[in-house]
Design a protein around this motif. Structure first.
Motif, PDB file in Angstrom:
ATOM      1  N   ASP A  93      25.035  54.961  38.367  1.00 28.44           N
ATOM      2  CA  ASP A  93      25.842  55.828  37.516  1.00 28.44           C
ATOM      3  C   ASP A  93      26.835  56.573  38.387  1.00 28.44           C
ATOM      4  O   ASP A  93      26.514  57.012  39.479  1.00 28.44           O
ATOM      5  CB  ASP A  93      24.948  56.840  36.786  1.00 28.44           C
ATOM      6  N   THR A  94      28.018  56.721  37.889  1.00 24.97           N
ATOM      7  CA  THR A  94      29.026  57.422  38.671  1.00 24.97           C
ATOM      8  C   THR A  94      30.058  58.058  37.758  1.00 24.97           C
ATOM      9  O   THR A  94      30.267  57.616  36.632  1.00 24.97           O
ATOM     10  CB  THR A  94      29.714  56.473  39.673  1.00 24.97           C
ATOM     11  N   ASP A  95      30.664  59.103  38.255  1.00 22.67           N
ATOM     12  CA  ASP A  95      31.824  59.715  37.615  1.00 22.67           C
ATOM     13  C   ASP A  95      33.027  59.062  38.291  1.00 22.67           C
ATOM     14  O   ASP A  95      33.241  59.247  39.483  1.00 22.67           O
ATOM     15  CB  ASP A  95      31.807  61.225  37.859  1.00 22.67           C
ATOM     16  N   TYR A  96      33.789  58.291  37.572  1.00 19.62           N
ATOM     17  CA  TYR A  96      34.880  57.523  38.162  1.00 19.62           C
ATOM     18  C   TYR A  96      36.069  58.382  38.587  1.00 19.62           C
ATOM     19  O   TYR A  96      36.964  57.892  39.260  1.00 19.62           O
ATOM     20  CB  TYR A  96      35.338  56.414  37.210  1.00 19.62           C
ATOM     21  N   LYS A  97      36.095  59.637  38.184  1.00 25.06           N
ATOM     22  CA  LYS A  97      37.105  60.618  38.600  1.00 25.06           C
ATOM     23  C   LYS A  97      38.533  60.116  38.410  1.00 25.06           C
ATOM     24  O   LYS A  97      39.419  60.371  39.218  1.00 25.06           O
ATOM     25  CB  LYS A  97      36.874  61.057  40.037  1.00 25.06           C
ATOM     26  N   ARG A  98      38.748  59.395  37.333  1.00 24.54           N
ATOM     27  CA  ARG A  98      40.079  58.847  37.092  1.00 24.54           C
ATOM     28  C   ARG A  98      41.123  59.940  36.876  1.00 24.54           C
ATOM     29  O   ARG A  98      42.267  59.796  37.310  1.00 24.54           O
ATOM     30  CB  ARG A  98      40.047  57.887  35.912  1.00 24.54           C
ATOM     31  N   ALA A  99      40.757  61.018  36.198  1.00 24.26           N
ATOM     32  CA  ALA A  99      41.730  62.093  35.955  1.00 24.26           C
ATOM     33  C   ALA A  99      42.197  62.686  37.279  1.00 24.26           C
ATOM     34  O   ALA A  99      43.395  62.928  37.475  1.00 24.26           O
ATOM     35  CB  ALA A  99      41.128  63.176  35.066  1.00 24.26           C
ATOM     36  N   GLU A 100      41.259  62.901  38.199  1.00 23.63           N
ATOM     37  CA  GLU A 100      41.612  63.454  39.504  1.00 23.63           C
ATOM     38  C   GLU A 100      42.464  62.468  40.304  1.00 23.63           C
ATOM     39  O   GLU A 100      43.462  62.843  40.924  1.00 23.63           O
ATOM     40  CB  GLU A 100      40.358  63.820  40.302  1.00 23.63           C
ATOM     41  N   ILE A 101      42.080  61.201  40.282  1.00 26.43           N
ATOM     42  CA  ILE A 101      42.843  60.180  41.006  1.00 26.43           C
ATOM     43  C   ILE A 101      44.234  60.034  40.415  1.00 26.43           C
ATOM     44  O   ILE A 101      45.223  59.948  41.144  1.00 26.43           O
ATOM     45  CB  ILE A 101      42.082  58.836  41.030  1.00 26.43           C
ATOM     46  N   GLU A 102      44.334  60.050  39.086  1.00 30.93           N
ATOM     47  CA  GLU A 102      45.642  59.942  38.450  1.00 30.93           C
ATOM     48  C   GLU A 102      46.524  61.132  38.850  1.00 30.93           C
ATOM     49  O   GLU A 102      47.722  60.965  39.114  1.00 30.93           O
ATOM     50  CB  GLU A 102      45.502  59.866  36.935  1.00 30.93           C
ATOM     51  N   ALA A 103      45.930  62.317  38.946  1.00 33.58           N
ATOM     52  CA  ALA A 103      46.697  63.492  39.387  1.00 33.58           C
ATOM     53  C   ALA A 103      47.187  63.310  40.817  1.00 33.58           C
ATOM     54  O   ALA A 103      48.343  63.630  41.129  1.00 33.58           O
ATOM     55  CB  ALA A 103      45.839  64.752  39.267  1.00 33.58           C
ATOM     56  N   PHE A 104      46.340  62.781  41.697  1.00 30.96           N
ATOM     57  CA  PHE A 104      46.757  62.519  43.080  1.00 30.96           C
ATOM     58  C   PHE A 104      47.902  61.504  43.125  1.00 30.96           C
ATOM     59  O   PHE A 104      48.835  61.645  43.926  1.00 30.96           O
ATOM     60  CB  PHE A 104      45.593  62.005  43.931  1.00 30.96           C
ATOM     61  N   LEU A 105      47.818  60.481  42.276  1.00 23.24           N
ATOM     62  CA  LEU A 105      48.890  59.485  42.231  1.00 23.24           C
ATOM     63  C   LEU A 105      50.203  60.151  41.823  1.00 23.24           C
ATOM     64  O   LEU A 105      51.246  59.888  42.428  1.00 23.24           O
ATOM     65  CB  LEU A 105      48.538  58.354  41.261  1.00 23.24           C
TER      66      LEU A 105
ATOM     67  N   SER B 269      31.112  56.492  43.757  1.00 24.24           N
ATOM     68  CA  SER B 269      30.367  57.504  44.499  1.00 24.24           C
ATOM     69  C   SER B 269      29.251  56.898  45.343  1.00 24.24           C
ATOM     70  O   SER B 269      28.919  57.429  46.405  1.00 24.24           O
ATOM     71  CB  SER B 269      29.796  58.563  43.555  1.00 24.24           C
ATOM     72  N   PHE B 270      28.685  55.787  44.920  1.00 29.28           N
ATOM     73  CA  PHE B 270      27.617  55.151  45.694  1.00 29.28           C
ATOM     74  C   PHE B 270      28.134  54.699  47.056  1.00 29.28           C
ATOM     75  O   PHE B 270      27.511  54.909  48.083  1.00 29.28           O
ATOM     76  CB  PHE B 270      27.036  53.965  44.925  1.00 29.28           C
ATOM     77  N   ALA B 271      29.311  54.106  47.069  1.00 25.02           N
ATOM     78  CA  ALA B 271      29.908  53.614  48.311  1.00 25.02           C
ATOM     79  C   ALA B 271      30.842  54.644  48.949  1.00 25.02           C
ATOM     80  O   ALA B 271      31.350  54.413  50.042  1.00 25.02           O
ATOM     81  CB  ALA B 271      30.675  52.323  48.050  1.00 25.02           C
ATOM     82  N   GLU B 272      31.048  55.763  48.270  1.00 26.53           N
ATOM     83  CA  GLU B 272      31.977  56.802  48.723  1.00 26.53           C
ATOM     84  C   GLU B 272      33.341  56.207  49.099  1.00 26.53           C
ATOM     85  O   GLU B 272      33.834  56.351  50.210  1.00 26.53           O
ATOM     86  CB  GLU B 272      31.383  57.621  49.866  1.00 26.53           C
ATOM     87  N   ARG B 273      33.916  55.533  48.122  1.00 26.16           N
ATOM     88  CA  ARG B 273      35.210  54.892  48.327  1.00 26.16           C
ATOM     89  C   ARG B 273      35.979  54.905  47.028  1.00 26.16           C
ATOM     90  O   ARG B 273      35.427  55.124  45.958  1.00 26.16           O
ATOM     91  CB  ARG B 273      35.026  53.449  48.790  1.00 26.16           C
ATOM     92  N   VAL B 274      37.264  54.665  47.150  1.00 26.76           N
ATOM     93  CA  VAL B 274      38.091  54.441  45.971  1.00 26.76           C
ATOM     94  C   VAL B 274      38.070  52.946  45.703  1.00 26.76           C
ATOM     95  O   VAL B 274      38.382  52.142  46.587  1.00 26.76           O
ATOM     96  CB  VAL B 274      39.539  54.922  46.196  1.00 26.76           C
ATOM     97  N   GLY B 275      37.670  52.596  44.514  1.00 29.93           N
ATOM     98  CA  GLY B 275      37.711  51.200  44.108  1.00 29.93           C
ATOM     99  C   GLY B 275      38.992  50.953  43.334  1.00 29.93           C
ATOM    100  O   GLY B 275      39.656  51.885  42.883  1.00 29.93           O
ATOM    101  N   TYR B 276      39.344  49.704  43.210  1.00 28.65           N
ATOM    102  CA  TYR B 276      40.561  49.390  42.458  1.00 28.65           C
ATOM    103  C   TYR B 276      40.470  48.005  41.840  1.00 28.65           C
ATOM    104  O   TYR B 276      39.680  47.164  42.260  1.00 28.65           O
ATOM    105  CB  TYR B 276      41.808  49.494  43.334  1.00 28.65           C
ATOM    106  N   HIS B 277      41.290  47.846  40.823  1.00 30.66           N
ATOM    107  CA  HIS B 277      41.492  46.536  40.222  1.00 30.66           C
ATOM    108  C   HIS B 277      42.990  46.279  40.260  1.00 30.66           C
ATOM    109  O   HIS B 277      43.778  47.065  39.723  1.00 30.66           O
ATOM    110  CB  HIS B 277      40.995  46.510  38.778  1.00 30.66           C
ATOM    111  N   ALA B 278      43.372  45.223  40.940  1.00 32.07           N
ATOM    112  CA  ALA B 278      44.781  44.842  41.007  1.00 32.07           C
ATOM    113  C   ALA B 278      45.059  43.809  39.920  1.00 32.07           C
ATOM    114  O   ALA B 278      44.311  42.843  39.776  1.00 32.07           O
ATOM    115  CB  ALA B 278      45.110  44.261  42.373  1.00 32.07           C
ATOM    116  N   PRO B 279      46.122  44.006  39.173  1.00 33.65           N
ATOM    117  CA  PRO B 279      46.480  42.988  38.186  1.00 33.65           C
ATOM    118  C   PRO B 279      46.951  41.732  38.903  1.00 33.65           C
ATOM    119  O   PRO B 279      47.337  41.789  40.070  1.00 33.65           O
ATOM    120  CB  PRO B 279      47.623  43.645  37.414  1.00 33.65           C
ATOM    121  N   GLY B 280      46.898  40.636  38.218  1.00 32.40           N
ATOM    122  CA  GLY B 280      47.358  39.396  38.828  1.00 32.40           C
ATOM    123  C   GLY B 280      47.778  38.392  37.776  1.00 32.40           C
ATOM    124  O   GLY B 280      47.580  38.601  36.583  1.00 32.40           O
ATOM    125  N   LEU B 281      48.347  37.331  38.253  1.00 29.90           N
ATOM    126  CA  LEU B 281      48.780  36.254  37.364  1.00 29.90           C
ATOM    127  C   LEU B 281      47.675  35.216  37.271  1.00 29.90           C
ATOM    128  O   LEU B 281      47.047  34.874  38.273  1.00 29.90           O
ATOM    129  CB  LEU B 281      50.069  35.636  37.897  1.00 29.90           C
TER     130      LEU B 281
END
Length: 153
Positions: free
Chosen positions: A29-41, A82-94
């Motif tokens: 279980d994790t809090d994905y913190k998208r609102a915080e990350i979006e603010a940083f972006l 939070s488990f890996a203490e990293r920012v994960g991402y999904h890159a769009p692709g063709l």
């Protein structure tokens, strides 16, 4: 090689479970913190990362126009793992069936598809690196489960 283009707007992050992506896996279980990350972006992480990426990318301006035409940059997703203490991402692709689907009239070769997909992956990683190096200072406190054996005796 570099790409001399304006920095586009950062993506708006959606509340998607990262485990639904083929290229991401988040354990526990994790809090994905998208609102915080979006603010940083919005505060500059996207601009910093995009500028760094554009200075080094091998993506051509023609291929970048295809990326813009297909609005691929808006489909990036970033989330806290939070488990890996990293920012994960999904890159769009063709997709592999790009030819059958007639996605874009200027897409003509596997090398263009491959270049776009690889470049977007590199951009995603650059954004994660910039976020971790310059924006995120979250400390994750690990809480061990209550049912672990006690070996202190």
């Amino acid at each position: 090689m570099s790409l001399d283009v304006d920095v586009p707007e950062p993506p708006e992050l959606d509340a998607v479970d990262p485990n639904e992506y083929d290229d991401a896996e988040v354990v526990g279980d994790t809090d994905y913190k998208r609102a915080e990350i979006e603010a940083f972006l919005q505060e500059g992480a996207w601009e910093d990362a995009f500028s760094d990426w554009a200075a080094e990318t091998k993506l051509t301006e023609e291929s970048y126009r295809i990326v813009l035409d297909l609005e691929l940059l808006s489909r990036f997703d970033f989330f806290w793992d939070s488990f890996a203490e990293r920012v994960g991402y999904h890159a769009p692709g063709l997709p592999e069936d790009w030819k059958e689907r007639d996605i874009h009239p200027e897409l003509e070769s596997w090398s263009t598809i491959s270049s776009i997909n690889a470049s977007l992956t590199e951009l995603g990683q650059e954004v994660c690196d910039v976020l971790l190096e310059s924006y995120i200072d979250w400390e994750t406190e690990y809480e061990a489960p209550d049912d672990l054996p006690d070996f202190s005796e």
